[in-house]
Design an enzyme around this catalytic site. Structure first.
Site, PDB file in Angstrom:
ATOM      1  N   GLU A 118     119.455   3.960 103.212  1.00 56.34           N
ATOM      2  CA  GLU A 118     119.816   5.350 102.901  1.00 56.34           C
ATOM      3  C   GLU A 118     119.390   5.705 101.486  1.00 56.34           C
ATOM      4  O   GLU A 118     119.571   4.902 100.562  1.00 56.34           O
ATOM      5  CB  GLU A 118     121.342   5.514 103.025  1.00 56.34           C
ATOM      6  CG  GLU A 118     121.846   6.914 102.711  1.00 56.34           C
ATOM      7  CD  GLU A 118     123.369   6.968 102.615  1.00 56.34           C
ATOM      8  OE1 GLU A 118     123.998   7.448 103.557  1.00 56.34           O
ATOM      9  OE2 GLU A 118     123.914   6.512 101.594  1.00 56.34           O
ATOM     10  N   TYR A 173     118.396  14.284 101.536  1.00 55.50           N
ATOM     11  CA  TYR A 173     119.090  13.109 102.073  1.00 55.50           C
ATOM     12  C   TYR A 173     118.221  12.506 103.164  1.00 55.50           C
ATOM     13  O   TYR A 173     117.765  13.227 104.063  1.00 55.50           O
ATOM     14  CB  TYR A 173     120.447  13.523 102.680  1.00 55.50           C
ATOM     15  CG  TYR A 173     121.152  12.377 103.362  1.00 55.50           C
ATOM     16  CD1 TYR A 173     122.094  11.619 102.681  1.00 55.50           C
ATOM     17  CD2 TYR A 173     120.841  12.023 104.677  1.00 55.50           C
ATOM     18  CE1 TYR A 173     122.721  10.540 103.295  1.00 55.50           C
ATOM     19  CE2 TYR A 173     121.453  10.949 105.296  1.00 55.50           C
ATOM     20  CZ  TYR A 173     122.387  10.209 104.602  1.00 55.50           C
ATOM     21  OH  TYR A 173     122.995   9.139 105.198  1.00 55.50           O
TER      22      TYR A 173
END
Ligand code: GDP
Ligand code: MN
Length: 377
Positions: free
Chosen positions: A185, A101
């Site tokens: 993101e 992530y």
């Protein structure tokens, strides 16, 4: 403005972040053809501006073009957390060895950006963040310095990401800065079974205040309003926000409207909305504003609070009288006029003598009246 995944990945690619080959389609037939071009096996992905698509059935593997067509048929029109799927993306599947992530987000309170990264990316990241916060690194980024190679290495080390992700961390920072994004993101950023680092998903939020210098997004419609009344008000150039209560509120100037909300709440009632008609307060604006508020069935009474400045109260009263010609008043209206030409304005409304239009000379008295009328309704 949030971007769709397919738009985010276009940006990523522009700055050198590797993404799988993919196509966006909006019919099952086009999905079959796209799957053929992509090699048969594809991941079918709903394009909606919300996360958690995987868990909601919006990410599916199709083994061949016929399966892709079938999956597309099921997915198009599907509802994912209140978002209707109108487009799907077909992507070449990749073999995943590891899911990470990574994101950059504006930290308003600190006046900086924050890099958030974890070696445990994928669909369980929320769970990881909630139960094992240590597994998620949070590194402040000074916007003036940006993500230098040393900073990228620091982020990767803190999150225990492999060193091959360092260039991607820098490229993603370029996306954020050059595209005026508030959030960039990637979840998951993956290491494939053949050793490449690929962005398999992307979320980018652009800063609407920077629209003027981002020619690319100028023609993109901004996010649709979730509330149809808000959309109708925006179309008429009104600054309207739907709230939960029963007293409709119209005022001129954001500061006055905000204090009006407080005074209404102070009388034990709840405002049904925030509607600022600005300095103009012409008959048309008043009619538009009343029309929007009265089309909200939750509204039991309306409080019009105007402080005459450049726009004198007699002009506002004329506006209200004219608005009563075009809008059928179905609930009581309490008007408080003060400031420039207040006496003339009040006289105009007295002369009109509409049975549902009440007047009060102070903000408190008007709010009390509006609250009583809402209560009695
Ligand atoms: P989200 O649930 O909305 O975040 O959608 P994602 O695009 O992140 O997809 C959800 C999950 O599907 C990812 O975390 C991956 O594990 C998996 N996934 C997506 N694309 C691929 C792919 O090409 N190959 C494999 N093996 N898994 C994929
Ligand atoms: Mn994802």
């Amino acid at each position: 403005m949030d971007l769709y995944e397919h738009q985010a990945r276009e940006l990523f690619a522009r700055y050198g972040v590797l993404v799988p080959d993919a196509e966006v389609v909006d019919t099952p037939r086009a999905a079959r053809l796209a799957a053929q071009r992509l090699g048969g096996r594809v991941v079918v992905k709903a394009q909606v501006k919300t996360g958690g698509r995987g868990k909601a059935g919006g990410v599916k593997l199709a083994v061949d073009p016929a399966a892709a067509e079938l999956t597309a048929r099921q997915m198009l029109g599907m509802d994912i957390k209140g978002h209707t799927v109108r487009k799907i993306m077909l992507a070449q599947p990749v073999g995943i060895d590891d899911e990470f992530y990574v994101s950059y987000v504006l930290d308003r309170a600190a006046g900086r950006f924050l890099a958030i990264a974890s070696a445990e990316g994928g669909m369980g990241i929320e769970e990881v963040a909630a139960t094992r916060p240590d597994a998620v690194a949070r590194i402040p980024v000074d916007p003036a310095e940006g993500v230098t190679p040393a900073k990228a290495a620091e982020i990767a080390a803190a999150a225990q990401l492999p060193p091959e992700t360092v260039p991607v961390l820098q490229q993603l920072w370029q996306v954020l800065v050059r595209e005026d994004a508030l959030l960039a993101e990637v979840n998951p950023l993956v290491r494939t079974d053949d050793g490449r680092i690929l962005a398999l998903d992307g979320k980018v939020t652009l800063d609407d205040n920077a629209r003027f210098r981002q020619a690319r997004w100028a023609s993109e419609p901004s996010d649709p309003h979730t509330n149809p009344l808000e959309a109708a008000a925006t179309a008429k150039g009104l600054n309207y926000v739907k709230l939960d209560g029963e007293v409709g509120v119209i005022g001129n100037g954001a500061g006055l409207v905000m204090s009006t909300l407080d005074v209404v709440a102070g009388c034990g009632a709840r405002p049904a909305n925030f509607l600022d008609i600005g300095g103009g307060a012409s008959a048309q604006v008043m009619a538009d504003g009343l029309a929007v508020i009265l089309s909200d069935p939750a509204v039991k009474s309306v409080f019009v609070n105007v402080f005459g400045g450049i726009t004198a109260c007699d002009a506002v009263a004329d506006g209200i009288v004219q608005a009563l010609e075009s809008v059928r008043l179905t609930r009581p209206l309490v008007v408080r006029l003060d400031g420039n030409a207040a006496a003339r304005g009040r006289a105009i409304l007295d002369d009109r003598a509409h049975p549902l239009v009440h007047q009060a000379t102070t903000m408190d008295a008007a709010a009390r009246r509006a609250a009583e009328l809402a209560d009695a309704a």
